[in-house]
Enzyme design. Sequence first.
Site, PDB file in Angstrom:
ATOM      1  CD  GLU A  15      -8.819   4.805   9.818  1.00 54.76           C
ATOM      2  OE1 GLU A  15      -9.100   5.976   9.613  1.00 54.76           O
ATOM      3  OE2 GLU A  15      -9.002   3.901   8.968  1.00 54.76           O
ATOM      4  CB  CYS A  54      -4.803   7.313  -0.265  1.00 51.39           C
ATOM      5  SG  CYS A  54      -4.467   6.738   1.389  1.00 51.39           S
ATOM      6  N   GLY A  71      -0.147   4.225   5.915  1.00 47.32           N
ATOM      7  CA  GLY A  71       1.317   4.163   5.824  1.00 47.32           C
ATOM      8  C   GLY A  71       1.806   3.267   4.721  1.00 47.32           C
ATOM      9  CD  GLU A  72       5.060   1.510   0.833  1.00 49.19           C
ATOM     10  OE1 GLU A  72       3.993   1.533   0.202  1.00 49.19           O
ATOM     11  OE2 GLU A  72       5.770   0.490   0.934  1.00 49.19           O
ATOM     12  CB  SER A  76      -0.291  -3.848   0.776  1.00 48.91           C
ATOM     13  OG  SER A  76      -0.648  -3.007  -0.282  1.00 48.91           O
ATOM     14  CB  SER A 117      -0.922  -0.014  -4.349  1.00 55.54           C
ATOM     15  OG  SER A 117      -1.251  -0.461  -3.068  1.00 55.54           O
ATOM     16  CB  CYS A 138      -7.197   2.689   4.417  1.00 58.30           C
ATOM     17  SG  CYS A 138      -5.711   3.572   4.031  1.00 58.30           S
TER      18      CYS A 138
HETATM   19  S1  SF4 Z   1       1.013   4.436   0.118  1.00 61.01           S
HETATM   20 FE1  SF4 Z   1      -0.953   3.657   0.902  1.00 61.01          FE
HETATM   21  S2  SF4 Z   1      -1.356   4.856   2.772  1.00 61.01           S
HETATM   22 FE2  SF4 Z   1       0.240   5.940   1.614  1.00 61.01          FE
HETATM   23  S3  SF4 Z   1      -0.867   7.483   0.411  1.00 61.01           S
HETATM   24 FE3  SF4 Z   1      -0.592   5.647  -0.893  1.00 61.01          FE
HETATM   25  S4  SF4 Z   1      -2.449   4.405  -0.589  1.00 61.01           S
HETATM   26 FE4  SF4 Z   1      -2.361   5.920   1.089  1.00 61.01          FE
END
Ligand code: SF4
Length: 346
Positions: A90, A117, A157-158, A189, A212, A331
């Site tokens: 996405e 998420c 993704g991370e 992020s 986050s 997301c």
């Molecule tokens: S790191 Fe980001 S994409 Fe991965 S589970 Fe957590 S919030 Fe979702």
Amino acid sequence: MKDLRNLTEAEMQDLAKEAGQPAFRGRQLFGWVYKGRTDFREMTNLPEVFTAWLEENARIDSLKLLARQASKTDGTQKFLYGLPDGNAVETVFMKYKYGNTVCVSSQAGCRMHCAFCASGINGLVRNLTAGEIISQLMDTERETGEKVSRIVVMGTGEPFDNYEEISRFIRILHEKDGRNMSSRNFTVSTCGLVPVIERFSEEFPQVNLAVSLHAPDDELRSSLMPVNRSYPLDQLIPACRAYTEKTGRRITFEYALIRGKNDTDESIGKLIHLLRGMLCHVNLIPLNEVSETGLLTSGRKRAEEVREKLEAAGIPATVRRQLGADIDGACGQLRLKAQQAAESED
Ligand code: SF4
């Protein structure tokens, strides 16, 4: 066959040499790729022999548009792109007063399993290459017909779990003969991989960092974000402070407000205690509800109250504008829906 969107300018010069051409042809090729050209025949200053060689030995991978949602209210558009191996990612295009921004994904799926998420629900499938991340920018410009000046790596993704490709992606777009994007126009992020935050502040001191946070104490954060069990707050917060001291840049903390979980007066009091005195900014996000998670949003009114409390304590805070509220905002939702549809057809 090499995907040219994966190569740095120096690597494209090496490719030109491999084709028996002088290095400057690689620089010209690099320029064309970042003008958005995907047909070698349109690269009019390249000699015929090099064009023919490229057609045999190289490719420019555009992504396949699988789905698109456009907000009727604020110009936000969400894209689901297909990758050559059948995975999907996405990308979100957003309009701001200071310019157009894309939010790109760094992985197909995610292994971090944050409770709120949609992206992590089915786990990590694979890392994206730098070229696939760049393609999200280039192909979104193609689809919208608009130029993008800022990139946030905040989609599925991370990013710090795919550090090598993320750093290559930033370096390629920063090159002056290509997109020449200022480091300051990138924001990455992370959910809080402490050792990588330290590496990132060494290698990319000009790139903006967002973390986050989503909870002010370890018990709650570990229940929402399993990464906190590996890197608890007494490691994360000092790493964030060190980033601000080293780079002189303000760090952004993302805080999604979840009703009855992290939005109580007690939680906000702890948050103030945690962040007071740091060069930071808190981005309060009224949670985008994802039905699979069962978590509820605190709503905009509570978000404004929390913002006032933080500001009164000297911590700059904003409530994120709810972009594309009339489309699947969270997301990973578009990708999850496509997966569920495919599974129900099986
Ligand atoms: S790191 Fe980001 S994409 Fe991965 S589970 Fe957590 S919030 Fe979702």
